[in-house]
Write a protein that holds these residues in place. Structure first.
Motif, short mmCIF file in Angstrom:
data_model
loop_
_atom_site.label_atom_id
_atom_site.label_comp_id
_atom_site.label_asym_id
_atom_site.label_seq_id
_atom_site.Cartn_x
_atom_site.Cartn_y
_atom_site.Cartn_z
N ALA A 167 -19.57 -54.44 -9.30
CA ALA A 167 -20.06 -55.83 -9.39
C ALA A 167 -20.98 -56.00 -10.60
O ALA A 167 -20.92 -57.01 -11.30
N TRP A 168 -21.83 -55.00 -10.86
CA TRP A 168 -22.68 -55.04 -12.06
C TRP A 168 -21.82 -55.03 -13.32
O TRP A 168 -22.11 -55.73 -14.29
N ARG A 169 -20.76 -54.25 -13.31
CA ARG A 169 -19.86 -54.21 -14.47
C ARG A 169 -19.20 -55.58 -14.67
O ARG A 169 -19.05 -56.04 -15.79
N ARG A 170 -18.81 -56.22 -13.57
CA ARG A 170 -18.23 -57.56 -13.66
C ARG A 170 -19.24 -58.55 -14.23
O ARG A 170 -18.89 -59.43 -15.02
N TYR A 171 -20.49 -58.41 -13.80
CA TYR A 171 -21.56 -59.27 -14.34
C TYR A 171 -21.64 -59.08 -15.87
O TYR A 171 -21.70 -60.05 -16.62
N LEU A 172 -21.66 -57.84 -16.30
CA LEU A 172 -21.73 -57.57 -17.74
C LEU A 172 -20.50 -58.11 -18.47
O LEU A 172 -20.62 -58.60 -19.60
N LEU A 173 -19.33 -58.01 -17.83
CA LEU A 173 -18.12 -58.56 -18.44
C LEU A 173 -18.25 -60.08 -18.59
O LEU A 173 -17.91 -60.63 -19.64
N ALA A 174 -18.71 -60.76 -17.55
CA ALA A 174 -18.90 -62.21 -17.64
C ALA A 174 -19.88 -62.55 -18.76
O ALA A 174 -19.65 -63.47 -19.55
N ASP A 175 -20.96 -61.79 -18.86
CA ASP A 175 -21.94 -62.06 -19.91
C ASP A 175 -21.38 -61.73 -21.29
O ASP A 175 -21.65 -62.44 -22.26
N ALA A 176 -20.58 -60.69 -21.39
CA ALA A 176 -19.94 -60.35 -22.67
C ALA A 176 -19.02 -61.49 -23.11
O ALA A 176 -18.98 -61.84 -24.29
N ARG A 177 -18.29 -62.07 -22.17
CA ARG A 177 -17.44 -63.22 -22.50
C ARG A 177 -18.29 -64.40 -23.00
O ARG A 177 -17.90 -65.10 -23.94
N ARG A 178 -19.46 -64.60 -22.37
CA ARG A 178 -20.37 -65.66 -22.83
C ARG A 178 -20.84 -65.36 -24.25
O ARG A 178 -20.84 -66.24 -25.10
N LEU A 179 -21.22 -64.11 -24.49
CA LEU A 179 -21.68 -63.73 -25.83
C LEU A 179 -20.60 -63.96 -26.88
O LEU A 179 -20.89 -64.30 -28.03
N ASP A 180 -19.34 -63.78 -26.47
CA ASP A 180 -18.20 -63.97 -27.37
C ASP A 180 -17.79 -65.46 -27.44
O ASP A 180 -16.81 -65.78 -28.09
N GLU A 181 -18.55 -66.30 -26.76
CA GLU A 181 -18.32 -67.74 -26.72
C GLU A 181 -16.96 -68.11 -26.10
O GLU A 181 -16.39 -69.14 -26.40
N ASP A 182 -16.47 -67.26 -25.22
CA ASP A 182 -15.26 -67.54 -24.46
C ASP A 182 -15.72 -68.06 -23.10
O ASP A 182 -15.69 -67.35 -22.09
N TYR A 183 -16.18 -69.31 -23.10
CA TYR A 183 -16.86 -69.86 -21.94
C TYR A 183 -15.94 -70.02 -20.72
O TYR A 183 -16.40 -69.82 -19.59
N GLY A 184 -14.68 -70.34 -20.93
CA GLY A 184 -13.76 -70.46 -19.81
C GLY A 184 -13.57 -69.13 -19.11
O GLY A 184 -13.65 -69.03 -17.88
N ALA A 185 -13.33 -68.07 -19.88
CA ALA A 185 -13.17 -66.73 -19.31
C ALA A 185 -14.46 -66.26 -18.65
O ALA A 185 -14.43 -65.64 -17.59
N ALA A 186 -15.58 -66.59 -19.28
CA ALA A 186 -16.88 -66.20 -18.71
C ALA A 186 -17.10 -66.87 -17.36
O ALA A 186 -17.55 -66.25 -16.40
#
Length: 131
Positions: free
Chosen positions: A37-56
């Motif tokens: 779950a922590w890894r999923r959180y980091l993945l969601a945040d990584a998507r945000r950092l990459d400005e892929d807001y839909g995927a995030a």
């Protein structure tokens, strides 16, 4: 090795590379649902950092579901709620940002992330002309 590199890329703000590594890690469950779950959180945040807001946003929904199913601690749930605000803030979605801030204030009133989110909300209101 992938986890260390993923964290390093995330800390550098390299969302695309962090996301690619985190996807590889998540492809094989660790056997620890909270860790995943922590890894999923980091993945969601990584998507945000990459400005892929839909995927995030999609990943954030999956993250919260996984965290609650795993019986995650309050810290992860707090970070998930903060990420909901950060995602709305970064995509300049005033309505979602306001709702996410309200949720953060309600569910985590003593969190230092609340003060950070309030400052960011004030800034967002002036930049994005939120009412």
């Amino acid at each position: 090795v992938w986890e260390r590199k993923a964290l390093e890329m995330h800390q550098r703000g390299d969302g695309a590379r962090a996301a690619a590594l985190l996807e590889k890690l998540l492809a094989t469950p660790s056997g620890d649902a909270v860790k995943d779950a922590w890894r999923r959180y980091l993945l969601a945040d990584a998507r945000r950092l990459d400005e892929d807001y839909g995927a995030a946003a999609r990943e954030l929904v999956a993250t919260e579901k996984a965290a609650r199913a795993a019986g995650a601690d309050a810290q992860l749930l707090e970070r998930i709620d903060w990420l909901g605000f950060a995602l709305a803030r970064d995509s300049r979605d005033c309505s979602r940002a306001q709702g996410a801030l309200a949720r953060l204030e309600k569910d985590h009133p003593s969190s230092p992330l609340v003060a950070e989110a309030r400052r960011d909300w004030t800034s967002l209101k002036s930049v994005a002309q939120c009412s």
